[in-house]
Design a protein around this motif. Structure first.
Motif, PDB file in Angstrom:
ATOM      1  N   ASN A   1      72.396  91.039  50.433  1.00 26.92           N
ATOM      2  CA  ASN A   1      71.998  90.321  49.217  1.00 26.92           C
ATOM      3  C   ASN A   1      70.519  90.571  48.984  1.00 26.92           C
ATOM      4  O   ASN A   1      69.700  90.413  49.898  1.00 26.92           O
ATOM      5  N   ILE A   2      70.184  90.955  47.787  1.00 22.64           N
ATOM      6  CA  ILE A   2      68.800  91.303  47.476  1.00 22.64           C
ATOM      7  C   ILE A   2      68.149  90.122  46.767  1.00 22.64           C
ATOM      8  O   ILE A   2      68.630  89.672  45.726  1.00 22.64           O
ATOM      9  N   ASP A   3      67.071  89.633  47.355  1.00 25.50           N
ATOM     10  CA  ASP A   3      66.327  88.509  46.802  1.00 25.50           C
ATOM     11  C   ASP A   3      65.172  89.060  45.964  1.00 25.50           C
ATOM     12  O   ASP A   3      64.127  89.454  46.499  1.00 25.50           O
ATOM     13  N   ILE A   4      65.360  89.082  44.671  1.00 24.46           N
ATOM     14  CA  ILE A   4      64.340  89.628  43.759  1.00 24.46           C
ATOM     15  C   ILE A   4      63.064  88.778  43.829  1.00 24.46           C
ATOM     16  O   ILE A   4      61.962  89.299  43.648  1.00 24.46           O
ATOM     17  N   LYS A   5      63.212  87.508  44.123  1.00 24.38           N
ATOM     18  CA  LYS A   5      62.042  86.617  44.226  1.00 24.38           C
ATOM     19  C   LYS A   5      61.071  87.117  45.296  1.00 24.38           C
ATOM     20  O   LYS A   5      59.857  87.054  45.119  1.00 24.38           O
ATOM     21  N   TYR A   6      61.609  87.648  46.403  1.00 23.94           N
ATOM     22  CA  TYR A   6      60.757  88.199  47.461  1.00 23.94           C
ATOM     23  C   TYR A   6      59.868  89.302  46.890  1.00 23.94           C
ATOM     24  O   TYR A   6      58.658  89.353  47.152  1.00 23.94           O
ATOM     25  N   PHE A   7      60.460  90.180  46.114  1.00 22.03           N
ATOM     26  CA  PHE A   7      59.695  91.295  45.552  1.00 22.03           C
ATOM     27  C   PHE A   7      58.702  90.795  44.510  1.00 22.03           C
ATOM     28  O   PHE A   7      57.568  91.275  44.445  1.00 22.03           O
ATOM     29  N   LYS A   8      59.116  89.818  43.718  1.00 21.85           N
ATOM     30  CA  LYS A   8      58.223  89.264  42.700  1.00 21.85           C
ATOM     31  C   LYS A   8      57.010  88.588  43.352  1.00 21.85           C
ATOM     32  O   LYS A   8      55.888  88.729  42.874  1.00 21.85           O
ATOM     33  N   ASP A   9      57.262  87.886  44.461  1.00 23.38           N
ATOM     34  CA  ASP A   9      56.172  87.186  45.152  1.00 23.38           C
ATOM     35  C   ASP A   9      55.246  88.133  45.903  1.00 23.38           C
ATOM     36  O   ASP A   9      54.082  87.799  46.138  1.00 23.38           O
ATOM     37  N   ASN A  10      55.745  89.301  46.302  1.00 21.97           N
ATOM     38  CA  ASN A  10      54.954  90.196  47.155  1.00 21.97           C
ATOM     39  C   ASN A  10      54.421  91.444  46.453  1.00 21.97           C
ATOM     40  O   ASN A  10      53.781  92.272  47.096  1.00 21.97           O
ATOM     41  N   LEU A  11      54.714  91.587  45.189  1.00 19.54           N
ATOM     42  CA  LEU A  11      54.171  92.711  44.417  1.00 19.54           C
ATOM     43  C   LEU A  11      53.203  92.176  43.363  1.00 19.54           C
ATOM     44  O   LEU A  11      53.349  91.039  42.895  1.00 19.54           O
ATOM     45  N   SER A  12      52.270  93.017  42.959  1.00 16.44           N
ATOM     46  CA  SER A  12      51.410  92.626  41.841  1.00 16.44           C
ATOM     47  C   SER A  12      52.254  92.573  40.573  1.00 16.44           C
ATOM     48  O   SER A  12      53.373  93.109  40.538  1.00 16.44           O
ATOM     49  N   ILE A  13      51.756  91.953  39.551  1.00 17.92           N
ATOM     50  CA  ILE A  13      52.521  91.813  38.296  1.00 17.92           C
ATOM     51  C   ILE A  13      52.910  93.176  37.752  1.00 17.92           C
ATOM     52  O   ILE A  13      54.066  93.407  37.377  1.00 17.92           O
ATOM     53  N   ASN A  14      51.954  94.112  37.714  1.00 16.67           N
ATOM     54  CA  ASN A  14      52.236  95.446  37.177  1.00 16.67           C
ATOM     55  C   ASN A  14      53.231  96.206  38.061  1.00 16.67           C
ATOM     56  O   ASN A  14      54.117  96.890  37.561  1.00 16.67           O
ATOM     57  N   ASP A  15      53.063  96.078  39.385  1.00 18.77           N
ATOM     58  CA  ASP A  15      53.989  96.748  40.300  1.00 18.77           C
ATOM     59  C   ASP A  15      55.398  96.163  40.182  1.00 18.77           C
ATOM     60  O   ASP A  15      56.391  96.888  40.252  1.00 18.77           O
ATOM     61  N   PHE A  16      55.481  94.851  39.987  1.00 23.56           N
ATOM     62  CA  PHE A  16      56.801  94.234  39.852  1.00 23.56           C
ATOM     63  C   PHE A  16      57.492  94.710  38.572  1.00 23.56           C
ATOM     64  O   PHE A  16      58.704  94.959  38.580  1.00 23.56           O
ATOM     65  N   LYS A  17      56.739  94.865  37.493  1.00 22.96           N
ATOM     66  CA  LYS A  17      57.324  95.396  36.246  1.00 22.96           C
ATOM     67  C   LYS A  17      57.867  96.810  36.477  1.00 22.96           C
ATOM     68  O   LYS A  17      58.959  97.147  36.051  1.00 22.96           O
ATOM     69  N   GLU A  18      57.071  97.625  37.162  1.00 21.79           N
ATOM     70  CA  GLU A  18      57.510  98.988  37.462  1.00 21.79           C
ATOM     71  C   GLU A  18      58.718  98.975  38.404  1.00 21.79           C
ATOM     72  O   GLU A  18      59.660  99.747  38.232  1.00 21.79           O
ATOM     73  N   PHE A  19      58.685  98.062  39.367  1.00 27.49           N
ATOM     74  CA  PHE A  19      59.806  97.899  40.297  1.00 27.49           C
ATOM     75  C   PHE A  19      61.087  97.588  39.521  1.00 27.49           C
ATOM     76  O   PHE A  19      62.145  98.177  39.776  1.00 27.49           O
ATOM     77  N   GLN A  20      60.998  96.670  38.565  1.00 30.34           N
ATOM     78  CA  GLN A  20      62.166  96.307  37.762  1.00 30.34           C
ATOM     79  C   GLN A  20      62.672  97.488  36.921  1.00 30.34           C
ATOM     80  O   GLN A  20      63.866  97.610  36.675  1.00 30.34           O
ATOM     81  N   GLU A  21      61.762  98.343  36.486  1.00 33.66           N
ATOM     82  CA  GLU A  21      62.156  99.519  35.708  1.00 33.66           C
ATOM     83  C   GLU A  21      62.840 100.574  36.588  1.00 33.66           C
ATOM     84  O   GLU A  21      63.725 101.291  36.126  1.00 33.66           O
ATOM     85  N   LEU A  22      62.441 100.662  37.848  1.00 24.66           N
ATOM     86  CA  LEU A  22      62.950 101.710  38.726  1.00 24.66           C
ATOM     87  C   LEU A  22      64.230 101.341  39.474  1.00 24.66           C
ATOM     88  O   LEU A  22      65.014 102.225  39.842  1.00 24.66           O
ATOM     89  N   THR A  23      64.450 100.075  39.738  1.00 21.14           N
ATOM     90  CA  THR A  23      65.618  99.685  40.546  1.00 21.14           C
ATOM     91  C   THR A  23      66.959 100.101  39.933  1.00 21.14           C
ATOM     92  O   THR A  23      67.864 100.466  40.691  1.00 21.14           O
ATOM     93  N   PRO A  24      67.142 100.081  38.615  1.00 21.29           N
ATOM     94  CA  PRO A  24      68.437 100.566  38.096  1.00 21.29           C
ATOM     95  C   PRO A  24      68.711 102.032  38.430  1.00 21.29           C
ATOM     96  O   PRO A  24      69.859 102.428  38.628  1.00 21.29           O
ATOM     97  N   PHE A  25      67.658 102.834  38.539  1.00 15.13           N
ATOM     98  CA  PHE A  25      67.842 104.248  38.876  1.00 15.13           C
ATOM     99  C   PHE A  25      68.305 104.417  40.321  1.00 15.13           C
ATOM    100  O   PHE A  25      69.061 105.332  40.635  1.00 15.13           O
TER     101      PHE A  25
END
Length: 106
Positions: free
Chosen positions: A20-44
């Motif tokens: 189970n992937i906890d997106i909150k973990y990534f949101k809390d541990n990435l910068s705002i810009n990195d989290f936006k990029e993370f969200q764009e890349l995860t579907p790929f």
């Protein structure tokens, strides 16, 4: 804070493991810009995973299908009479002759 590369690696490992992937973990541990990029890349990443599974499925399916074809396309004594042509007619006559010679009216 973690880097986006590390976050994507963790996400990929978790996805491959079926965790189970906890997106909150990534949101809390990435910068705002990195989290936006993370969200764009995860579907790929999910697309690449499904593509690999599809390729693996095709490979396994082709092997199973080839094995099935090799079994079902073997000539057999039991079904040679179902196909009518000059060779099968000749074989049937020969088989009947041999049978009559061996088990004729005694």
């Amino acid at each position: 804070m973690i880097t986006i590369d590390y976050a994507l690696r963790i996400y990929t490992d978790m996805l491959n493991a079926g965790d189970n992937i906890d997106i909150k973990y990534f949101k809390d541990n990435l910068s705002i810009n990195d989290f936006k990029e993370f969200q764009e890349l995860t579907p790929f990443i999910a697309l690449l995973k499904s593509s690999k599974e599809t390729d693996k499925f095709k490979t396994i399916f082709n092997k199973v299908d080839a094995h099935k074809e090799s079994i079902y396309n073997l000539p057999s004594v039991a079904n040679f009479r179902s196909h009518r042509n000059s060779k099968t007619d000749e074989a049937t006559k020969k088989l009947n002759k041999l049978f009559d010679e061996e088990f004729g009216d005694e």
